[in-house]
Design a protein around this motif. Structure first.
Motif, PDB file in Angstrom:
ATOM      1  N   MET A  31      71.308  47.706  31.639  1.00  0.00           N
ATOM      2  CA  MET A  31      70.259  46.869  31.036  1.00  0.00           C
ATOM      3  C   MET A  31      69.022  46.811  31.935  1.00  0.00           C
ATOM      4  O   MET A  31      69.064  46.203  32.998  1.00  0.00           O
ATOM      5  CB  MET A  31      70.808  45.449  30.828  1.00  0.00           C
ATOM      6  CG  MET A  31      71.182  45.188  29.373  1.00  0.00           C
ATOM      7  SD  MET A  31      71.753  43.504  29.135  1.00  0.00           S
ATOM      8  CE  MET A  31      72.972  43.338  30.433  1.00  0.00           C
ATOM      9  N   PRO A  32      67.962  47.432  31.490  1.00  0.00           N
ATOM     10  CA  PRO A  32      66.762  47.403  32.326  1.00  0.00           C
ATOM     11  C   PRO A  32      66.071  46.074  32.128  1.00  0.00           C
ATOM     12  O   PRO A  32      66.586  45.155  31.507  1.00  0.00           O
ATOM     13  CB  PRO A  32      65.924  48.528  31.746  1.00  0.00           C
ATOM     14  CG  PRO A  32      66.265  48.494  30.284  1.00  0.00           C
ATOM     15  CD  PRO A  32      67.664  47.966  30.168  1.00  0.00           C
ATOM     16  N   GLY A  33      64.987  45.890  32.694  1.00  0.00           N
ATOM     17  CA  GLY A  33      64.001  45.060  32.223  1.00  0.00           C
ATOM     18  C   GLY A  33      63.672  43.670  32.669  1.00  0.00           C
ATOM     19  O   GLY A  33      63.739  42.766  31.868  1.00  0.00           O
ATOM     20  N   PHE A  34      63.263  43.481  33.942  1.00  0.00           N
ATOM     21  CA  PHE A  34      62.554  42.226  34.176  1.00  0.00           C
ATOM     22  C   PHE A  34      61.441  42.464  35.183  1.00  0.00           C
ATOM     23  O   PHE A  34      61.556  43.238  36.112  1.00  0.00           O
ATOM     24  CB  PHE A  34      63.480  41.083  34.609  1.00  0.00           C
ATOM     25  CG  PHE A  34      64.513  41.418  35.631  1.00  0.00           C
ATOM     26  CD1 PHE A  34      65.772  41.863  35.232  1.00  0.00           C
ATOM     27  CD2 PHE A  34      64.251  41.274  36.979  1.00  0.00           C
ATOM     28  CE1 PHE A  34      66.757  42.155  36.181  1.00  0.00           C
ATOM     29  CE2 PHE A  34      65.224  41.565  37.924  1.00  0.00           C
ATOM     30  CZ  PHE A  34      66.474  42.017  37.538  1.00  0.00           C
ATOM     31  N   GLY A  35      60.327  41.786  34.945  1.00  0.00           N
ATOM     32  CA  GLY A  35      59.146  41.993  35.775  1.00  0.00           C
ATOM     33  C   GLY A  35      59.170  41.062  36.979  1.00  0.00           C
ATOM     34  O   GLY A  35      59.129  39.859  36.818  1.00  0.00           O
ATOM     35  N   ASP A  36      59.224  41.619  38.152  1.00  0.00           N
ATOM     36  CA  ASP A  36      59.341  40.810  39.363  1.00  0.00           C
ATOM     37  C   ASP A  36      57.960  40.353  39.825  1.00  0.00           C
ATOM     38  O   ASP A  36      57.152  41.143  40.298  1.00  0.00           O
ATOM     39  CB  ASP A  36      60.029  41.639  40.453  1.00  0.00           C
ATOM     40  CG  ASP A  36      60.418  40.765  41.631  1.00  0.00           C
ATOM     41  OD1 ASP A  36      59.876  39.656  41.777  1.00  0.00           O
ATOM     42  OD2 ASP A  36      61.273  41.197  42.409  1.00  0.00           O
ATOM     43  N   LEU A  37      57.673  39.044  39.632  1.00  0.00           N
ATOM     44  CA  LEU A  37      56.421  38.480  40.138  1.00  0.00           C
ATOM     45  C   LEU A  37      56.635  37.795  41.487  1.00  0.00           C
ATOM     46  O   LEU A  37      55.809  37.025  41.932  1.00  0.00           O
ATOM     47  CB  LEU A  37      55.859  37.458  39.143  1.00  0.00           C
ATOM     48  CG  LEU A  37      55.462  37.979  37.760  1.00  0.00           C
ATOM     49  CD1 LEU A  37      54.998  36.830  36.892  1.00  0.00           C
ATOM     50  CD2 LEU A  37      54.360  39.024  37.890  1.00  0.00           C
ATOM     51  N   GLN A  52      61.113  36.104  37.745  1.00  0.00           N
ATOM     52  CA  GLN A  52      61.655  37.353  37.211  1.00  0.00           C
ATOM     53  C   GLN A  52      61.474  37.308  35.697  1.00  0.00           C
ATOM     54  O   GLN A  52      62.342  36.829  34.982  1.00  0.00           O
ATOM     55  CB  GLN A  52      63.158  37.466  37.549  1.00  0.00           C
ATOM     56  CG  GLN A  52      63.502  37.203  39.007  1.00  0.00           C
ATOM     57  CD  GLN A  52      62.867  38.219  39.943  1.00  0.00           C
ATOM     58  OE1 GLN A  52      62.777  39.395  39.617  1.00  0.00           O
ATOM     59  NE2 GLN A  52      62.394  37.740  41.078  1.00  0.00           N
ATOM     60  N   VAL A  53      60.324  37.782  35.200  1.00  0.00           N
ATOM     61  CA  VAL A  53      60.049  37.652  33.775  1.00  0.00           C
ATOM     62  C   VAL A  53      60.982  38.562  32.983  1.00  0.00           C
ATOM     63  O   VAL A  53      61.084  39.764  33.259  1.00  0.00           O
ATOM     64  CB  VAL A  53      58.573  37.974  33.471  1.00  0.00           C
ATOM     65  CG1 VAL A  53      58.290  37.684  32.009  1.00  0.00           C
ATOM     66  CG2 VAL A  53      57.661  37.160  34.366  1.00  0.00           C
ATOM     67  N   ASP A  54      61.634  37.973  31.983  1.00  0.00           N
ATOM     68  CA  ASP A  54      62.658  38.684  31.221  1.00  0.00           C
ATOM     69  C   ASP A  54      61.993  39.524  30.131  1.00  0.00           C
ATOM     70  O   ASP A  54      61.843  39.106  28.994  1.00  0.00           O
ATOM     71  CB  ASP A  54      63.606  37.646  30.603  1.00  0.00           C
ATOM     72  CG  ASP A  54      64.813  38.304  29.947  1.00  0.00           C
ATOM     73  OD1 ASP A  54      64.845  39.549  29.836  1.00  0.00           O
ATOM     74  OD2 ASP A  54      65.719  37.562  29.561  1.00  0.00           O
ATOM     75  N   LEU A  55      61.609  40.740  30.496  1.00  0.00           N
ATOM     76  CA  LEU A  55      60.845  41.585  29.586  1.00  0.00           C
ATOM     77  C   LEU A  55      61.721  42.236  28.514  1.00  0.00           C
ATOM     78  O   LEU A  55      61.226  42.709  27.506  1.00  0.00           O
ATOM     79  CB  LEU A  55      60.103  42.652  30.379  1.00  0.00           C
ATOM     80  CG  LEU A  55      59.068  42.081  31.367  1.00  0.00           C
ATOM     81  CD1 LEU A  55      58.468  43.200  32.204  1.00  0.00           C
ATOM     82  CD2 LEU A  55      57.971  41.329  30.630  1.00  0.00           C
ATOM     83  N   GLY A  92      68.990  35.314  30.775  1.00  0.00           N
ATOM     84  CA  GLY A  92      68.799  36.743  31.045  1.00  0.00           C
ATOM     85  C   GLY A  92      69.860  37.154  32.056  1.00  0.00           C
ATOM     86  O   GLY A  92      69.571  37.336  33.230  1.00  0.00           O
ATOM     87  N   ILE A  93      71.094  37.265  31.585  1.00  0.00           N
ATOM     88  CA  ILE A  93      72.259  37.339  32.475  1.00  0.00           C
ATOM     89  C   ILE A  93      72.203  38.553  33.400  1.00  0.00           C
ATOM     90  O   ILE A  93      72.767  38.539  34.498  1.00  0.00           O
ATOM     91  CB  ILE A  93      73.569  37.341  31.636  1.00  0.00           C
ATOM     92  CG1 ILE A  93      74.792  37.035  32.505  1.00  0.00           C
ATOM     93  CG2 ILE A  93      73.746  38.675  30.912  1.00  0.00           C
ATOM     94  CD1 ILE A  93      74.909  35.594  32.867  1.00  0.00           C
ATOM     95  N   HIS A  94      71.485  39.609  33.005  1.00  0.00           N
ATOM     96  CA  HIS A  94      71.342  40.776  33.877  1.00  0.00           C
ATOM     97  C   HIS A  94      70.619  40.415  35.177  1.00  0.00           C
ATOM     98  O   HIS A  94      70.907  40.959  36.224  1.00  0.00           O
ATOM     99  CB  HIS A  94      70.627  41.913  33.135  1.00  0.00           C
ATOM    100  CG  HIS A  94      69.335  41.491  32.522  1.00  0.00           C
ATOM    101  ND1 HIS A  94      69.263  40.485  31.584  1.00  0.00           N
ATOM    102  CD2 HIS A  94      68.061  41.922  32.706  1.00  0.00           C
ATOM    103  CE1 HIS A  94      67.993  40.328  31.220  1.00  0.00           C
ATOM    104  NE2 HIS A  94      67.258  41.173  31.888  1.00  0.00           N
TER     105      HIS A  94
END
Lengths: 231, 231, 231, 231, 231, 231, 231, 231
Positions: B1-7, B11-14, E130-132
């Protein structure tokens, strides 16, 4: 102010009928059968009638030993002695309820009302999930002077009834429900926060209190009939 | 599962739009305007839309610096960016409310619903104390697929509505009331204990949550339309 | 609006199937076996099916006297009569639960769902303390249209499930737990405050309510299948 | 059933005066001044009178723009318009209070009662810690038909009053107190558990509700005077 | 047992560092700036360090007059003086949090941990919706000796983390949320009822307490390193 | 992540020993004896040990049919199987309690601790009303690595103990008390609000949870002994 | 029973000094400055002294206009007039407190005690986290007749004090704390559930009530000194 | 400080009589009959008297095996051994109660008071609904040094009594009531919020605690008689 019968363990308030218009009732829960029986006897002797609420079969049997004309209202859990009936009141009181499970509370209200001289109009099982049942009750309520509304769960019925009629509404929350009904708290809060003006509320499952309050109102109405406008 | 933007701080759940059908929203209360603005920007870049709830004017102004096409829904207290609108959903969602004071919650639901592609049918101020208003709403609700019912005080409206129609009912208690309404607890308990089967409930004042839930249902309905029985 | 059967003590809402899509159910707790039996008979006669929840063995035996084809779902504590089954619904409903102790609530949901025409996918014992069990459930949930999530203690499961899938999530808190679980309050509050958008909640231990709500949604989905986009 | 004025944002219940005997009141908290003003105008046009409770100075000023004959009852926080006064009711209502801090609630009750046609007997500051003050109130209460009892802290006053007189008692808990008074919960619980039969209770600080309930009773009494026993 | 500094209004517990391994901290809320400043000075003189939690800018300015080397951690609301640093502890403490709004509590924990000699691993914004994100944190936590988990709303994060790792888990509920989160009660109850064994909990928003508890554990670990198995 | 045993009704988390250092325990309340027995067997086969808490005599008897080497700890209400004991941990855990009535909770903690490899120091009945008893416990606690403090009523013992020693303190509130102890709430709140820094708390009566948490800490201490400073 | 001053809005209880031994005090919160000033003047004229608690600076200024010898105890928030001091009582009252933040409550107790004729022994900041401070207070308490113990947070101090001395203990919970202290509920419950026999409790933050209760006891002691055993 | 008897499972506080003036009592609920019997024996040996509260018939029988002169106070549920009576105290303690259902709590107070050397004046059943009964009690209370007031439901009696007399008032809420009495919470809150100054409160149903507190006060009065003013 005279008037209380000293039983040693109990000071029975014999003046209450005179002061309040209706006699003291015996709250039986937690009292020994002997104590209930003794208090009932003193009350009957003084007032001609007696009412013991939240009573058990065992308490009833003890009462009957001293007051053989006592009867037990099983569903209402009330012991009633009616040797010299109280005066009849002209106004009619509607007792509306949301579901069949509310019956014990409804019955406690009915027994109290009838002992205190009121005529009662029973309108059971008209909860708001079938709103046509609720609306169908309006006509019969309009013929009464006061309406007692008994409901558990979310306790929405008094709000709907109060919005439909011009009668004083006394709401009785019941402990019917589970989970977040918290033994009647949900219904109690619902009734206290009714969006329909003028709803008043008694304690959870307190059919007696609602019947008592309605009787006090009905008694004022009866007095008014005796002193008409022309007077 | 890809996908979160690290600010860094966040950790924005994109991946949420892809996983859940709708994008992550920003709960703004307690966040600095800078943080809200940064998260909104990342979400817009990824998803084309963004929603920040419980937002202040100050937060909005900061958001607009980074996302000039953001608009502020004042009554709903929502910041909305809708650069690449989400797909429209065929089903209609009714938003019924008990009183005019429930407006901020109603508006939060409406803004969420519209951003997520739903058509909305607004039916305000039909509280049960004037039950004829409530009954008059039935026809319009019947034309919708889902109904959100917003009410404070005793929260009786969902029970009555649910008893009238065959649609899924999502109830939203509001903090409208005083005293024993305890900031919406009375309405919440009333809705959880509804005597009408099938009412589901969201948190107090949670117009966003109700809109989200309705959107999830509406999306299933939309999928069903695309794969008819014949398929 | 016609339609309620007057049993004297009860006004059975016979129009509910027509109005709401599903028939009235009997909440048996606190009712006499005779009353339950009489209401069930009237409902079966009218609707072809009947469901009595929170029922006892004693109530069941009385029901069977009047309705010999009644069956008792022991773990669910439900009396079911299914003489003329309700129409089958195409969508599948997942019933996910956190622990084996939640079984009675899970079963109440399953019995309701099946009686109301839904197919059910049972996914028990996937609590978040072993998150790999939870994740493993995703694939099966994705094949369903709606997911009911049952959990006691801290009630965290709906948040995790809702974050994983795009289906409507109906959360059922259970009274499983002790001490500060307060008979299910901890789980209820947890679910109402879910950080995953769109979770809706029913009363503590209310498997029936969750099943009813899911059926209402599934019925809308079924209707949509019959009126595809092309229409 | 005819009768509601559609203001778009609000469905003003214009039939309430006819149905219930008294007109709808406006709960102003949380409404915009413009909305309050618009609703008040519609109500005055239809009913000749209007009452807005929990109102602010700002709301009052907006109301006065549209209804120049509005007055503001500062302590009661009520906006009142009385263009065509409601009919006078013969019965007198006592408003008894425990302490001077209860004044805003007492005043809200008084304003409601007077607008609705009742005569009011004010008996302030007779709390039970100086029981001789309480006892001294009996004579004046006996001349009234109904008694409203307002108290904060432990809320003991209704129990003592109800034990002294034969009139219907409506108890109003107030949020006066601190610590374990929990904003009026202590007084509310005290009143719900009154050992004196027949006390009914309204929401915390709900002077309006008590005045409304007393008016409904008084109206029944007035009707009775018009149809004396002889009839 | 020797040791407390008598400031007249305050008995500063100067022996606490010796007895407990870490010095007394000043809970600043409700104290006058002068009192905070005086207590901090006494503590620094005795222990070489001081920590004042829940402090205001005003209190900080007063402290700096007496202790010019004090610094103010704005987000954590902590005043810190670190003149003679406490001994470094070898173990690493992870501070995991659910959302960016939990930052003030997270920071209070971090400041406490660092002052008390711990190394800190910050892992923010990995909530279970966002469990990942949550799962991705496991590797970094495995390198630490203890994990503090900070979460508001439903407080589900500690259960998931505790199920993933073999480290002691200290859960900190925060007041982040609204409505039925009741200022952190929902999260607190969720954590107390965690289905994952071995989670311990501190007061709502008590980042300091969690940091203190982790330091006590880390200190035992440090002692163990000095007395290896062979000894 | 491999590892759970599918029993159909239950997904036994067989990987927990590996992931968390200690095996899954069975919370028996509300489970059928057959289910408990089946789960225990699977756990013993995989892990060599099993623990079932809140168990009844009946459940124990069923367990013994499948696992004849099971023993029942009557006061602790725990079923224990210890076929291949877990590795011994070097650190000692003190279990301090306020009164003799706390014994069942104390015993649940002891059984857990011993099964998980800890040595236990029992220090019963040293409540703060006889503070000299409390002070006398200090010396024995100082020889331990961790201290569990069990108390009901006002739950003051952890604060006093934590102020005396430098060990991590895990507080366990018990339901011992009556009236306003509210089944352990008073003790729970007392411990959460401890004025002594670093006290962590588990659920009411949760001796198992305290034992588990102490074991996790003790395991970290054991690991540290194996990797001394020199490393 | 003679004696109350009718101010129209207020019935000042002028007989209270005679009946109860101490005069009525004015609870100022929520009263207008004018009302407070008028009541204080009446009380001073009758009794020679007056005490207004929970007063504001504004109220004080109004009082001083009518009673120029009034003084304002800022920390205690009390207005005091002491024109003809009440008789001195021989017994000494200890006021022990847990932390410096409890000061406003401690001061309210002290002001009340001194006005009512008691000598006061102030023993601040001896909370149980530094139990040696608590123990060190014993000697000074032993020289007093009564001890008031003021504490917030977990409220453990009264239990420890009561276990050490033979004096009557009046416990005052304060609202000092945060999170699960719930504005003093934790401390209140702790004190009500004290494991040390004979602790009595007043409302949260009620320093006045504790001072009043101690004065009543001290007055009985004073009376006893005047009628020795020999008499 | 010497003095506790080590029974292994229990550290009996043998120094309490010396330190506090009265001996430790045994709270029997939840203790095994064997444990109660052993502790009672040790206490009798040391102090000459023993009191076990909340005891069962079974516990009493076990106690009598070891202490044949033990007696069982059935209504009070107390086991009493009085081998060498404690010194008599000169002051008289009134025990006033609201209703006959409060008897078990009243009796627990009486047994405690008499064992501790006090003379007791019993004044039962003078609840405020019949205020003349309450007023009639004043004369008898005036002859006592201290008054204990026992009441359930709304708990109004202590406020009225405290307003009438100059004696210290110790209020005991009882769990008598139903619905919104919440097991005594309504009475407890009522008493904590008493509008009559100087009322102190003990836990719900805690007759023992009230008796203990009164004894501590009475002991101070006795000491004062021995050291008259002249001294």
């Amino acid at each position: 102010m005279p008037g209380f019968g000293d039983l040693g363990f109990s000071q029975v308030d014999l003046g209450r009928l005179e002061r309040r218009g209706f006699p003291e009732a015996v709250y039986s829960e937690g009292k020994s059968p002997e104590d209930v029986a003794a208090i009932v006897r003193v009350l009957v002797e003084k007032n001609g009638v007696a009412l013991a609420t939240r009573a058990s079969q065992l308490q009833y049997e003890k009462v009957r030993e001293l007051s053989p004309d006592a009867r037990f209202e099983t569903v209402a859990r009330c012991i009633v002695v009616e040797r010299r009936p109280l005066p009849k009141l002209p106004g009619r009181v509607a007792v509306v309820s949301a579901g069949t499970t509310d019956k014990p509370v409804v019955e406690e209200a009915r027994v109290t009302l009838e002992l205190f001289g009121n005529s009662v109009e029973m309108i059971p099982d008209v909860g708001v999930a079938g709103i046509h049942r609720t609306l169908a009750a309006k006509e019969r309520i309009d013929l009464c002077s006061i309406v007692i509304v008994v409901a558990g769960m979310e306790g929405a019925l008094p709000s709907v009834i109060a919005g439909l009629v011009s009668k004083p509404v006394i709401a009785v929350p019941t402990s019917v429900g589970y989970g977040a009904s918290f033994g009647g708290i949900a219904a109690l809060l619902g009734m206290l926060n009714s969006c329909a003006g003028g709803v008043t509320v008694v304690n959870i499952d307190n059919g007696f209190g609602a019947g008592y309050a309605a009787s006090l109102i009905n008694r004022e109405i009866a007095l008014a009939r005796k002193s008409p406008d022309a007077a």
